[in-house]
Design an enzyme around this catalytic site. Structure first.
Site, PDB file in Angstrom:
ATOM      1  N   SER A 113       0.737   5.514  -3.131  1.00 22.91           N
ATOM      2  CA  SER A 113       1.106   5.781  -4.515  1.00 22.91           C
ATOM      3  C   SER A 113       2.588   5.682  -4.843  1.00 22.91           C
ATOM      4  CB  SER A 113       0.604   7.175  -4.925  1.00 22.91           C
ATOM      5  OG  SER A 113      -0.806   7.187  -4.939  1.00 22.91           O
ATOM      6  N   LYS A 170       7.938  12.548 -11.329  1.00 20.54           N
ATOM      7  CA  LYS A 170       6.487  12.433 -11.452  1.00 20.54           C
ATOM      8  C   LYS A 170       5.905  13.799 -11.808  1.00 20.54           C
ATOM      9  CE  LYS A 170       2.493  10.799  -8.747  1.00 20.54           C
ATOM     10  NZ  LYS A 170       2.074  10.192  -7.459  1.00 20.54           N
ATOM     11  N   SER A 219      -0.392   6.074  -7.626  1.00 25.97           N
ATOM     12  CA  SER A 219      -0.489   6.946  -8.781  1.00 25.97           C
ATOM     13  C   SER A 219       0.854   7.209  -9.473  1.00 25.97           C
ATOM     14  CB  SER A 219      -1.079   8.292  -8.348  1.00 25.97           C
ATOM     15  OG  SER A 219      -0.220   8.928  -7.385  1.00 25.97           O
TER      16      SER A 219
END
Length: 472
Positions: free
Chosen positions: A179, A79, A155
């Site tokens: 997330s 990420k 996210s």
């Protein structure tokens, strides 16, 4: 052509048996990215040459008897809010200083490299792990491989979509309000949010200092346990990091839940406004847990509404503390939804923040008392499948988050695992969530693995990734 296993544990076994090489595994992942990523928007930066070189090294190491652990030779995605020495870190934003993290690996990334993982690239996130996609900014719009018109969740959007579509076998997510677990649920894969402090956060752009967790998304609970084994443990650079010893998270995968008592909270987790089919899948999942030997009892999570209010007060305050200077000087460079969310922290007083922390402590004490009666607590992850981008464009965001049940566990700090449990009537994945006492991730993995030995939802491949068009 060599058949490519879809779980990292099966892929690791194939690497060690010699029936598959890391180069073959990595080339297959990169080919899938070349084929699908123009539609999926998973990658912000691909590291093909670096990944192939690392795969060649992994094959040589394994052939010589050097085994660095369960991720040795396995393609993984990172990420893009974690610092990596060989690629920029943007936090999916125009705001983050390019010098932030430049040339450095955070502890989690360093541990992945030391464990022989093949890092294929940096993947999309919601800006600074908050907000929603913004079509006006120069970043990929992540899509759900089960339906390209829907959001893969956030996210950790790129990680969830990438695992589901086979662009890598596992990846890093972060979780402040859900997330890791939301994209895992919406994309039909597994996701594990560890106990707060189990994994060091240094080198990760912060959202909520007292709420942020780093953890894995992968196909299976067993995969998540293997991944967590590599990244967990104390690091002196992180003042929030626990010194508690790291156990073998996959040591007790018996396939049985005999002797395990699981609390079921129906009071705070309603399907009344959920998607058709989700409630039926949840009841079937609960029945499977019973069949596996678990004892299910009704419980009510203490201070549920108050804790969710404390989540937003805490997250917005802590996010504003980090972003205030840039919000004042570069308002227009933020995504619209990001600045709207973070700027809400202006309306939270110091007294509000203090009261929120008091609520957290009271709720944590009450929850600990509840865990004297049960070993695990199960809830749906959400009462809906992934929402359409049309829904997000209409800014029906708060209504949507009222149907997602992840934030409670960030505030508590307890570990939580989500595993797929089926599909809505329109073919979108839905998931159940298991939560344990602090630092009992091994029990979560045991329970998730037992469930997945009896079901195949986690092995389902989106039609797009299987070579047929995704729904539109």
């Amino acid at each position: 052509m060599t058949e490519i296993p879809i779980t990292l544990t099966e892929a690791g076994a194939a690497l060690r048996s010699g029936s598959l090489t890391s180069v073959e595994l990595t080339k297959a992942a990169l080919a899938k990215a070349a084929e699908l990523d123009s539609e999926l928007g998973v990658y912000l930066a691909r590291l093909d040459e670096i990944a192939l070189a690392r795969a060649e090294q992994a094959d040589a190491e394994l052939a010589s008897g050097v085994d660095l652990g369960p991720l040795h030779g396995i393609p993984v995605g990172i990420k893009d809010i974690l610092a990596t020495s060989d690629s920029p870190t943007t936090a999916n934003s125009l705001i983050l200083d390019h010098a932030w993290g430049e040339g450095k690996d955070g502890p989690v990334v360093r541990r992945l490299r030391e464990g022989g993982a093949v890092i294929t690239g940096k993947v999309t996130t919601m800006e600074f792990a908050i907000g929603m996609p913004d079509f006006s900014k120069p970043f990929p719009i992540p899509r759900n491989p089960w339906n390209l018109e829907t959001w893969p969740g956030g996210s950790s959007s790129g990680t969830g979509a990438g695992v589901a579509a086979g662009l890598f076998h596992a990846g890093i997510g972060t979780d402040t309000g859900g997330s890791i677990r939301i994209p895992a649920a919406f994309c039909g894969v597994s996701g594990l949010m560890p106990t707060y402090g189990r994994v060091p956060k240094t080198g990760c752009a912060p959202l909520g200092y007292s709420l942020d967790h780093i953890g894995p998304l992968a196909r299976s609970a067993e995969d998540c346990g293997a991944f967590l084994q590599v990244i967990a443990g104390y690091d002196a650079s992180d003042i929030y990091c626990s010194t508690k010893p790291v156990p073998d998270f996959n040591a007790d995968l018996t396939g049985s839940l005999e002797g395990v008592t699981i609390g079921v909270d129906r009071v705070n987790h309603s399907f009344d406004t959920g998607d058709p089919g989700a409630a039926e899948q949840y009841e079937a999942a609960l029945a499977t847990l019973t069949d596996l030997g678990a004892t299910l009892v009704d419980v009510t999570l203490p201070y549920f509404a108050e804790t969710n209010a404390a989540l937003f007060v805490t997250m917005l305050s802590e996010a504003l503390a980090y972003h205030m200077p840039d919000l004042q000087s570069r308002w227009g460079d933020y995504f619209a939804a990001t600045r709207k969310m973070i700027a809400g922290g202006v309306f939270v007083s110091g007294a509000d923040y203090v009261q929120a922390q008091r609520v957290r402590r009271v709720a944590q004490k009450a929850l600990a008392e509840l865990y004297t009666e049960v070993d695990l607590i199960v809830t749906p992850t959400a009462s809906i499948g992934s929402p359409s981008y049309d829904t997000l464009e209409k800014r029906e965001i708060m209504e949507m988050f009222g149907k997602i049940f992840t934030g409670y566990w960030d505030v508590m700090g307890n570990p939580a695992l989500v595993v797929p449990m089926g599909f809505t009537e329109t073919g979108l994945p839905v998931s159940m969530q298991l939560a344990a006492r602090p630092f009992e991730e091994a029990l979560l993995v045991k329970a998730g693995n037992a469930y997945q030995q009896e079901t195949e939802w986690h092995l389902m491949i989106p039609p797009l990734a299987a070579g047929t068009p995704a729904a539109a």
